[in-house]
Design a protein around this motif. Structure first.
Motif, PDB file in Angstrom:
ATOM      1  N   TYR A  80     -62.795 -17.659  41.874  1.00 20.37           N
ATOM      2  CA  TYR A  80     -62.971 -17.424  42.129  1.00 20.37           C
ATOM      3  C   TYR A  80     -62.685 -17.734  44.057  1.00 20.37           C
ATOM      4  O   TYR A  80     -62.683 -18.411  44.548  1.00 20.37           O
ATOM      5  CB  TYR A  80     -64.871 -17.435  42.884  1.00 20.37           C
ATOM      6  N   ILE A  81     -60.960 -18.350  42.956  1.00 24.76           N
ATOM      7  CA  ILE A  81     -59.933 -19.238  44.296  1.00 24.76           C
ATOM      8  C   ILE A  81     -59.919 -18.313  44.962  1.00 24.76           C
ATOM      9  O   ILE A  81     -59.780 -17.729  45.043  1.00 24.76           O
ATOM     10  CB  ILE A  81     -59.442 -19.456  42.971  1.00 24.76           C
ATOM     11  N   ARG A  82     -60.287 -18.639  46.409  1.00 23.78           N
ATOM     12  CA  ARG A  82     -59.558 -18.043  47.566  1.00 23.78           C
ATOM     13  C   ARG A  82     -57.911 -18.540  48.424  1.00 23.78           C
ATOM     14  O   ARG A  82     -57.789 -18.659  49.143  1.00 23.78           O
ATOM     15  CB  ARG A  82     -61.057 -17.904  49.124  1.00 23.78           C
ATOM     16  N   ALA A  83     -57.676 -19.856  48.108  1.00 23.17           N
ATOM     17  CA  ALA A  83     -57.005 -20.486  48.405  1.00 23.17           C
ATOM     18  C   ALA A  83     -56.193 -22.004  47.391  1.00 23.17           C
ATOM     19  O   ALA A  83     -57.199 -22.115  46.715  1.00 23.17           O
ATOM     20  CB  ALA A  83     -56.732 -21.216  49.835  1.00 23.17           C
ATOM     21  N   VAL A  84     -55.069 -22.055  46.915  1.00 27.49           N
ATOM     22  CA  VAL A  84     -55.095 -22.948  46.232  1.00 27.49           C
ATOM     23  C   VAL A  84     -53.466 -23.678  47.013  1.00 27.49           C
ATOM     24  O   VAL A  84     -52.529 -22.991  47.168  1.00 27.49           O
ATOM     25  CB  VAL A  84     -53.078 -22.185  44.820  1.00 27.49           C
ATOM     26  N   PRO A  85     -53.678 -25.235  47.262  1.00 28.48           N
ATOM     27  CA  PRO A  85     -52.733 -25.862  48.060  1.00 28.48           C
ATOM     28  C   PRO A  85     -51.405 -25.921  47.234  1.00 28.48           C
ATOM     29  O   PRO A  85     -51.111 -25.306  46.391  1.00 28.48           O
ATOM     30  CB  PRO A  85     -52.977 -27.559  47.326  1.00 28.48           C
ATOM     31  N   SER A  86     -50.672 -25.568  48.328  1.00 29.55           N
ATOM     32  CA  SER A  86     -49.122 -26.095  48.281  1.00 29.55           C
ATOM     33  C   SER A  86     -49.143 -27.010  47.166  1.00 29.55           C
ATOM     34  O   SER A  86     -47.565 -26.882  46.531  1.00 29.55           O
ATOM     35  CB  SER A  86     -48.033 -26.639  49.230  1.00 29.55           C
ATOM     36  N   ASN A  87     -49.648 -27.868  46.989  1.00 30.41           N
ATOM     37  CA  ASN A  87     -49.010 -28.555  45.839  1.00 30.41           C
ATOM     38  C   ASN A  87     -49.675 -29.052  44.185  1.00 30.41           C
ATOM     39  O   ASN A  87     -49.485 -29.955  43.218  1.00 30.41           O
ATOM     40  CB  ASN A  87     -49.315 -30.775  46.247  1.00 30.41           C
ATOM     41  N   ALA A  88     -50.283 -27.850  44.526  1.00 30.09           N
ATOM     42  CA  ALA A  88     -51.180 -28.069  43.049  1.00 30.09           C
ATOM     43  C   ALA A  88     -50.154 -27.807  41.270  1.00 30.09           C
ATOM     44  O   ALA A  88     -50.733 -28.171  40.634  1.00 30.09           O
ATOM     45  CB  ALA A  88     -51.907 -26.236  43.191  1.00 30.09           C
ATOM     46  N   PHE A  89     -49.640 -26.617  41.918  1.00 27.49           N
ATOM     47  CA  PHE A  89     -48.954 -26.501  40.625  1.00 27.49           C
ATOM     48  C   PHE A  89     -46.755 -28.053  40.634  1.00 27.49           C
ATOM     49  O   PHE A  89     -46.250 -27.497  39.531  1.00 27.49           O
ATOM     50  CB  PHE A  89     -48.552 -25.409  40.302  1.00 27.49           C
ATOM     51  N   THR A  90     -47.089 -28.553  41.446  1.00 32.20           N
ATOM     52  CA  THR A  90     -45.746 -29.368  41.449  1.00 32.20           C
ATOM     53  C   THR A  90     -45.165 -30.690  40.348  1.00 32.20           C
ATOM     54  O   THR A  90     -44.585 -30.532  39.753  1.00 32.20           O
ATOM     55  CB  THR A  90     -45.668 -30.492  43.030  1.00 32.20           C
ATOM     56  N   HIS A  91     -46.058 -30.853  39.394  1.00 34.45           N
ATOM     57  CA  HIS A  91     -46.220 -31.731  38.181  1.00 34.45           C
ATOM     58  C   HIS A  91     -46.244 -30.708  37.067  1.00 34.45           C
ATOM     59  O   HIS A  91     -45.473 -31.143  35.913  1.00 34.45           O
ATOM     60  CB  HIS A  91     -47.159 -32.281  38.221  1.00 34.45           C
ATOM     61  N   LEU A  92     -45.727 -29.073  37.310  1.00 36.56           N
ATOM     62  CA  LEU A  92     -45.912 -28.387  35.878  1.00 36.56           C
ATOM     63  C   LEU A  92     -44.719 -28.072  35.392  1.00 36.56           C
ATOM     64  O   LEU A  92     -44.165 -26.833  36.245  1.00 36.56           O
ATOM     65  CB  LEU A  92     -47.162 -27.243  36.628  1.00 36.56           C
ATOM     66  N   LYS A  93     -43.515 -28.984  35.211  1.00 36.11           N
ATOM     67  CA  LYS A  93     -42.475 -28.021  35.381  1.00 36.11           C
ATOM     68  C   LYS A  93     -42.175 -27.404  33.667  1.00 36.11           C
ATOM     69  O   LYS A  93     -40.783 -27.456  34.014  1.00 36.11           O
ATOM     70  CB  LYS A  93     -41.030 -29.786  35.573  1.00 36.11           C
ATOM     71  N   TYR A  94     -42.990 -27.388  33.019  1.00 38.18           N
ATOM     72  CA  TYR A  94     -42.549 -26.890  31.899  1.00 38.18           C
ATOM     73  C   TYR A  94     -43.394 -24.843  31.789  1.00 38.18           C
ATOM     74  O   TYR A  94     -43.184 -24.727  30.811  1.00 38.18           O
ATOM     75  CB  TYR A  94     -42.924 -27.973  30.203  1.00 38.18           C
ATOM     76  N   LEU A  95     -43.368 -25.115  32.964  1.00 39.74           N
ATOM     77  CA  LEU A  95     -44.689 -23.901  33.342  1.00 39.74           C
ATOM     78  C   LEU A  95     -44.075 -23.485  33.096  1.00 39.74           C
ATOM     79  O   LEU A  95     -43.337 -22.599  33.660  1.00 39.74           O
ATOM     80  CB  LEU A  95     -46.327 -24.120  33.974  1.00 39.74           C
ATOM     81  N   GLN A  96     -44.330 -21.629  31.914  1.00 39.90           N
ATOM     82  CA  GLN A  96     -44.030 -20.990  31.601  1.00 39.90           C
ATOM     83  C   GLN A  96     -44.552 -19.410  32.115  1.00 39.90           C
ATOM     84  O   GLN A  96     -43.906 -18.060  32.258  1.00 39.90           O
ATOM     85  CB  GLN A  96     -43.227 -20.389  29.982  1.00 39.90           C
ATOM     86  N   GLU A  97     -45.465 -19.265  32.204  1.00 41.83           N
ATOM     87  CA  GLU A  97     -46.452 -18.271  32.212  1.00 41.83           C
ATOM     88  C   GLU A  97     -47.544 -18.424  33.422  1.00 41.83           C
ATOM     89  O   GLU A  97     -48.464 -19.705  32.812  1.00 41.83           O
ATOM     90  CB  GLU A  97     -47.004 -17.466  31.071  1.00 41.83           C
ATOM     91  N   LEU A  98     -48.264 -18.017  34.846  1.00 38.95           N
ATOM     92  CA  LEU A  98     -49.172 -18.490  35.590  1.00 38.95           C
ATOM     93  C   LEU A  98     -50.031 -17.229  35.524  1.00 38.95           C
ATOM     94  O   LEU A  98     -48.944 -16.279  36.265  1.00 38.95           O
ATOM     95  CB  LEU A  98     -48.730 -19.031  36.724  1.00 38.95           C
ATOM     96  N   ASP A  99     -51.096 -17.254  35.669  1.00 32.86           N
ATOM     97  CA  ASP A  99     -51.907 -15.691  35.314  1.00 32.86           C
ATOM     98  C   ASP A  99     -52.972 -16.727  36.901  1.00 32.86           C
ATOM     99  O   ASP A  99     -53.533 -16.867  36.463  1.00 32.86           O
ATOM    100  CB  ASP A  99     -52.478 -15.707  34.737  1.00 32.86           C
ATOM    101  N   LEU A 100     -52.905 -15.593  37.880  1.00 33.33           N
ATOM    102  CA  LEU A 100     -53.652 -16.052  39.156  1.00 33.33           C
ATOM    103  C   LEU A 100     -54.851 -14.539  39.018  1.00 33.33           C
ATOM    104  O   LEU A 100     -54.668 -14.149  40.804  1.00 33.33           O
ATOM    105  CB  LEU A 100     -53.059 -16.891  40.398  1.00 33.33           C
ATOM    106  N   SER A 101     -54.364 -13.793  38.240  1.00 33.64           N
ATOM    107  CA  SER A 101     -55.153 -12.548  39.149  1.00 33.64           C
ATOM    108  C   SER A 101     -56.218 -12.877  38.849  1.00 33.64           C
ATOM    109  O   SER A 101     -56.457 -13.277  38.301  1.00 33.64           O
ATOM    110  CB  SER A 101     -54.634 -11.814  37.626  1.00 33.64           C
ATOM    111  N   TYR A 102     -57.515 -10.722  39.248  1.00 36.47           N
ATOM    112  CA  TYR A 102     -58.721 -11.258  40.146  1.00 36.47           C
ATOM    113  C   TYR A 102     -59.492 -12.633  39.933  1.00 36.47           C
ATOM    114  O   TYR A 102     -60.050 -12.716  40.185  1.00 36.47           O
ATOM    115  CB  TYR A 102     -58.741 -10.948  38.465  1.00 36.47           C
ATOM    116  N   ASN A 103     -58.801 -12.872  41.108  1.00 35.05           N
ATOM    117  CA  ASN A 103     -58.961 -14.027  42.179  1.00 35.05           C
ATOM    118  C   ASN A 103     -59.387 -13.392  43.597  1.00 35.05           C
ATOM    119  O   ASN A 103     -58.881 -12.091  43.826  1.00 35.05           O
ATOM    120  CB  ASN A 103     -58.237 -14.812  41.912  1.00 35.05           C
ATOM    121  N   GLN A 104     -59.809 -13.937  44.790  1.00 37.82           N
ATOM    122  CA  GLN A 104     -59.923 -14.072  46.530  1.00 37.82           C
ATOM    123  C   GLN A 104     -58.579 -14.238  47.262  1.00 37.82           C
ATOM    124  O   GLN A 104     -58.969 -14.566  48.188  1.00 37.82           O
ATOM    125  CB  GLN A 104     -60.925 -13.760  46.304  1.00 37.82           C
TER     126      GLN A 104
END
Length: 592
Positions: A80-104
């Motif tokens: 039920y995520i409505r907003a994501v801060p702009s710095n939420a993923f700044t430390h995830l330098k190795y992230l290859q797949e991000l799934d934010l589907s089926y939220n708000q």
């Protein structure tokens, strides 16, 4: 000095308290590089085998702040995520797949994805995004798959996908898109697959598509236009798969609408095509798969697919085909699968399918009701696989409802037979009627397959199943006159025919001309009542208007007060004989 073999090695002894302090300093140094390198957010799961952080269906309303730094897969879907801060993923330098589907999510903060250099897959579908600002995806140079389906996007602006030069797969369908800017896809030189289905566009965004030289698969639908215009797909030399599905109003493909394309797969489903688009398909000689299902196609032209000699799969299900004529699939020597399911089919002509020497293996006839007679034996002897549900017999009555198996043994010619027509219950052959009557002449026949009825009028061409002036063929093949006229007198021929023969019968009709003595009493009674009604309709308004005038005059006169009913008038008579007496020079006049 070189130590000998037996020289003892000095040992290092640390006090226990000193050793524990050193380990603590080392762990603190490691933790300074990562917020929680070895810990997992409490509502999530973090399998170590693939460095993934799984927070799917955890009833989250915000993104956890302690995401592991070394995460390569982050699943935040179905929350039920409505907003994501702009710095939420700044430390995830190795992230290859991000799934934010089926939220708000209703908007994406600027810079949210700017620090994800290794990201390859980004899933944002099934949210509430209304706009993708230009440059919002900057900072992901390795991204190859982006999915923004099922949001509320109404427009794609220029430079929307700026910075995604490695993007190969883009899904933007199932959005209420009204406009795609000509420069929306300019910065996607590597894009190969594009989904634009179920939109609200007015037409094909040809200018925007022309910026995708490597596009090989395009799915397009939901467009309001009823015509696919010529040259709708320019500058797409590598396009091989084109799907125009869920385009309800599409009823015409102009002759050059597919010019410049070398398609291997083409589909137009859930549309409004009533015929096969022969001219548009003529140049697609490399086509291997063609799907025209869920269109109101009622007729197949002879040799309509003649140029598609490489075609291997043809689907025409859920249409309005009642029969397949001769030569319908002429030239399709490589055809492997033919789907005619869910059509009101009754029979297939013997030479409708490709030559028996061809490669046809599967004929899909699910939910069809065929006439099980001798005309079907040739099809059974081809030993094709029906696949799915087998067809069912609709006629004759003795075989109605029987499932037709693949194996023709014991069916032909023992059960699947044909019988010539026979007219039954012919009724009176000499008819005399009065002019003006309504007359119905019946003609019933029996036979296998069910015979067709044709009427021939005297000194007239054959009467088809249409209305010709007053004469109509009813659904039960009866001939109706509404009404009969004197010129209808003559001999009428009813002919019943099928593939094995015909039968006929004559009906001689005599019409008694109309005259006064022949007028029925009921008609005269009706005319008398009509005359009374007309007369009353003329007299009553006249009497009403006169009465109304007198009433108004009476009311007016009563409103004037006292009324003199007589008047005395003095007058002077002519000549010298006038009397000097004034009383003789008066008269009294009555007033009305």
């Amino acid at each position: 000095m070189v130590a000998g073999r037996n020289t003892p090695i000095p040992s290092l002894h640390l006090e226990p308290r000193l050793f524990i302090m050193c380990v603590g300093v080392l762990m603190r140094a490691l933790c300074s590089c990562c917020p929680t390198p070895c810990e997992c957010p409490s509502p999530c799961e973090c399998p170590a085998r693939d460095n993934s952080t799984l927070c799917r269906r955890r009833f989250l309303s915000i993104v956890p702040s302690d995401l592991p730094t070394f995460s390569q897969i982050l699943d935040l879907s179905h929350n039920y995520i409505r907003a994501v801060p702009s710095n939420a993923f700044t430390h995830l330098k190795y992230l290859q797949e991000l799934d934010l589907s089926y939220n708000q999510l209703s908007r994406v903060e600027p810079g949210l994805f700017s620090s994800l250099p290794a990201l390859r897959v980004l899933l944002l579908h099934h949210n509430e995004l209304k706009l993708l600002p230009p440059g919002i995806f900057l900072g992901m140079p390795a991204l190859s798959w982006l999915d923004v389906r099922r949001n509320q996007l109404v427009i794609l602006l220029d430079q929307t996908f700026q910075g995604l030069r490695e993007l190969k797969h883009l899904e933007t369908g199932e959005n209420p898109l009204l406009f795609v800017s000509p420069g929306a896809f300019l910065t996607l030189p590597q894009l190969q697959r594009l989904g634009l289905e179920d939109t609200k566009l007015n037409g094909v965004p040809s200018s925007a598509l022309a910026a995708l030289p490597r596009l090989s698969e395009l799915r397009l639908g939901g467009i309001s236009s009823s015509v696919l215009r010529d040259l709708s797909f320019p500058d797409l030399p590598l396009l091989r798969v084109l799907e125009l599905d869920s385009w309800p109003s599409l009823g015409l493909l102009e002759p050059h609408s597919l010019s410049g394309l070398n398609l291997s797969s083409f589909s137009v489903t859930h549309g409004n095509l009533t015929t096969i688009p022969e001219e548009a398909l003529k140049a697609q000689i490399y086509l291997r798969t063609l799907d025209l299902s869920y269109n109101p196609i009622s007729e197949l032209p002879a040799r309509g697919f003649g140029t598609l000699r490489r075609l291997e799969e043809l689907r025409l299900s859920s249409g309005r085909l009642h029969y397949v004529p001769s030569g319908a699939f002429y030239g399709l020597g490589r055809l492997r699968t033919l789907d005619l399911s869910d059509n009101p089919l009754t029979w297939l002509a013997e030479d409708a399918l490709p030559s028996p020497l061809g490669g046809l293996e599967t004929l899909l006839l699910s939910n069809t009701m065929l006439s099980c007679d001798c005309r079907l034996c040739w099809l059974l002897h081809r030993r094709l696989r029906f696949g799915g549900k087998s067809p069912v017999c609709a006629a004759p009555d003795s075989l109605r409802g029987m499932v037709i198996p693949d194996d023709p043994e014991k069916l032909c010619p023992d059960l699947f037979t044909c019988q010539p027509p026979r007219i039954v219950n012919p009724g009176p052959r000499e008819l005399t009627v009065r002019e003006g009557d309504v007359l119905t002449i019946s003609c019933h026949s029996l036979g296998v397959p069910q015979p067709s009825i044709q009427w021939v009028l005297p000194q007239s061409p054959p009467l088809e199943d249409t209305t010709v002036r007053r004469v109509t063929i009813l659904p039960d093949d009866a001939l109706q006159f509404h009404p009969v006229q004197a010129e209808d007198s003559g001999a009428y021929l009813c002919t019943a025919s099928n593939v094995v023969g015909n039968d006929s019968t004559w009906v001689h009709l005599e019409v008694v001309p109309y005259n006064g003595s022949n007028v029925p009493s009921s008609v005269m009674a009706v005319n008398g009542r009509l005359l009374v009604v007309i007369t009353a309709g003329g007299i009553l308004p006249f009497i009403s208007s006169v009465t109304l005038c007198f009433i108004f005059m009476f009311l007016w006169s009563r409103g004037r007060g006292n009324i003199k009913h007589t008047a005395h008038i003095d007058y002077v008579p002519r000549g010298n004989r006038a009397s000097t007496d004034t009383e003789d020079n008066k008269f009294t006049m009555k007033l009305l």
